[in-house]
Design a protein around this motif. Structure first.
Motif, PDB file in Angstrom:
ATOM      1  N   SER B  95       0.853  -1.185   0.000  1.00 49.77           N
ATOM      2  CA  SER B  95       0.000   0.000   0.000  1.00 49.77           C
ATOM      3  C   SER B  95       0.889   1.235   0.000  1.00 49.77           C
ATOM      4  O   SER B  95       2.090   1.165   0.287  1.00 49.77           O
ATOM      5  N   PHE B  96       0.268   2.380  -0.294  1.00 50.35           N
ATOM      6  CA  PHE B  96       0.986   3.644  -0.231  1.00 50.35           C
ATOM      7  C   PHE B  96       0.191   4.596   0.636  1.00 50.35           C
ATOM      8  O   PHE B  96      -1.010   4.759   0.458  1.00 50.35           O
ATOM      9  N   GLY B  97       0.856   5.224   1.563  1.00 52.11           N
ATOM     10  CA  GLY B  97       0.166   6.211   2.367  1.00 52.11           C
ATOM     11  C   GLY B  97       0.911   6.501   3.651  1.00 52.11           C
ATOM     12  O   GLY B  97       1.934   5.885   3.951  1.00 52.11           O
ATOM     13  N   THR B  98       0.369   7.431   4.383  1.00 46.85           N
ATOM     14  CA  THR B  98       0.969   7.804   5.656  1.00 46.85           C
ATOM     15  C   THR B  98      -0.053   7.859   6.778  1.00 46.85           C
ATOM     16  O   THR B  98       0.300   8.041   7.926  1.00 46.85           O
ATOM     17  N   GLY B  99      -1.311   7.730   6.452  1.00 49.14           N
ATOM     18  CA  GLY B  99      -2.342   7.960   7.454  1.00 49.14           C
ATOM     19  C   GLY B  99      -3.063   6.727   7.941  1.00 49.14           C
ATOM     20  O   GLY B  99      -3.969   6.807   8.742  1.00 49.14           O
ATOM     21  N   GLY B 100      -2.674   5.564   7.461  1.00 46.60           N
ATOM     22  CA  GLY B 100      -3.316   4.340   7.925  1.00 46.60           C
ATOM     23  C   GLY B 100      -4.623   4.036   7.266  1.00 46.60           C
ATOM     24  O   GLY B 100      -5.286   3.080   7.626  1.00 46.60           O
ATOM     25  N   GLN B 101      -5.025   4.843   6.283  1.00 53.13           N
ATOM     26  CA  GLN B 101      -6.315   4.596   5.654  1.00 53.13           C
ATOM     27  C   GLN B 101      -6.182   4.038   4.246  1.00 53.13           C
ATOM     28  O   GLN B 101      -7.163   3.894   3.558  1.00 53.13           O
ATOM     29  N   GLU B 102      -4.972   3.773   3.820  1.00 52.15           N
ATOM     30  CA  GLU B 102      -4.812   3.360   2.444  1.00 52.15           C
ATOM     31  C   GLU B 102      -5.228   1.908   2.233  1.00 52.15           C
ATOM     32  O   GLU B 102      -5.251   1.111   3.162  1.00 52.15           O
ATOM     33  N   THR B 103      -5.535   1.588   0.986  1.00 49.78           N
ATOM     34  CA  THR B 103      -5.986   0.262   0.607  1.00 49.78           C
ATOM     35  C   THR B 103      -4.799  -0.654   0.367  1.00 49.78           C
ATOM     36  O   THR B 103      -3.822  -0.258  -0.253  1.00 49.78           O
ATOM     37  N   GLN B 104      -4.899  -1.871   0.850  1.00 49.77           N
ATOM     38  CA  GLN B 104      -3.872  -2.871   0.603  1.00 49.77           C
ATOM     39  C   GLN B 104      -4.208  -3.635  -0.672  1.00 49.77           C
ATOM     40  O   GLN B 104      -5.354  -4.031  -0.879  1.00 49.77           O
ATOM     41  N   TYR B 105      -3.191  -3.858  -1.495  1.00 52.97           N
ATOM     42  CA  TYR B 105      -3.340  -4.655  -2.706  1.00 52.97           C
ATOM     43  C   TYR B 105      -2.565  -5.943  -2.499  1.00 52.97           C
ATOM     44  O   TYR B 105      -1.370  -5.906  -2.183  1.00 52.97           O
ATOM     45  N   PHE B 106      -3.257  -7.048  -2.681  1.00 53.12           N
ATOM     46  CA  PHE B 106      -2.670  -8.348  -2.381  1.00 53.12           C
ATOM     47  C   PHE B 106      -2.064  -8.998  -3.615  1.00 53.12           C
ATOM     48  O   PHE B 106      -2.554  -8.829  -4.738  1.00 53.12           O
ATOM     49  N   GLY B 107      -1.010  -9.766  -3.366  1.00 53.71           N
ATOM     50  CA  GLY B 107      -0.453 -10.623  -4.391  1.00 53.71           C
ATOM     51  C   GLY B 107      -1.216 -11.933  -4.451  1.00 53.71           C
ATOM     52  O   GLY B 107      -2.109 -12.177  -3.641  1.00 53.71           O
TER      53      GLY B 107
END
Lengths: 112, 115
Positions: B95-107
């Protein structure tokens, strides 16, 4: 810690509407994710709710009530390809851990 | 395809052997997560990196598990002296972000079977 509860399995008919519920108890809450996971594949993102209310995205909608610790995923016009596991995941409060906690998933079976 | 990739997709090993898995995240993502998933369960957090720093590790993770992300890009997860209970799907997400709200993309995951 986090405790997330969702039904283990649901069945529905093609073309129908189904609602998958998720309840959570958490010491800190930032938002709630819904993921779809087909058998043997990785989870894919469906929605993220931070504020109370319903968010609609095509055939899928997600609802959140922070005060009740409750969310649901609504799937309309069900298709056979919607047969999958649906994972509810709680994101903790910002400033601490960024690790979402996943529920066990609800296996949805869509039949003709 | 610029999604998260994992290698190998499947691994069969004998109890007591060491195994190593690799994850290549989406290139601009600064965060990388490892999860383990068994049948009928949701993904269980193992460890998390922000860039090259390993910031969190699950209390459930035994000393036989180690992970690295040496240059803040790809990551490896090693399991030493494998046990039958280690049999599971190992998922990597970024994921990309700094605020803990970003979406995780799975392999796609690495499915491990320990005999």
């Amino acid at each position: 810690g986090q405790n997330i509860d969702q039904p283990t399995e649901m069945t529905a008919t093609e073309g129908a509407i189904v609602q998958i519920n998720c309840t959570y108890q958490t010491s800190g809450f930032n938002g709630l994710f819904w993921y779809q996971q087909h058998a043997g594949e990785a989870p894919t993102f469906l929605s993220y709710n931070v504020l109370d209310g319903l968010e609609e995205k095509g055939r899928f909608s997600s609802f959140l009530s922070r005060s009740k610790g409750y969310s649901y995923l609504l799937l309309k016009e069900l298709q056979m390809k919607d047969s999958a596991s649906y994972l509810c995941a709680v994101s903790p409060t910002s400033g601490g851990s960024y690790i979402p906690t996943f529920g066990r998933g609800t296996s949805l079976i869509v039949h003709p | 395809d610029t999604g998260v990739s994992q290698d190998p997709r499947h691994k069969i090993t004998k109890r007591g052997q060491n195994v190593t898995f690799r994850c290549d995240p989406i290139s601009e993502h600064n965060r990388l997560y490892w999860y383990r998933q068994t049948l009928g369960q949701g993904p269980e957090f193992l460890t998390y990196f922000q860039n090259e720093a390993q910031l969190e590790k699950s209390r459930l993770l035994s000393d036989r598990f180690s992970a690295e992300r040496p240059k803040g890009s790809f990551s490896t997860l090693e399991i030493q002296r494998t046990e039958q209970g280690d049999s599971a799907m190992y998922l990597c997400a970024s994921s990309f972000g700094t605020g803990g709200q970003e979406t995780q993309y799975f392999g796609p995951g690495t499915r491990l079977l320990v005999l």
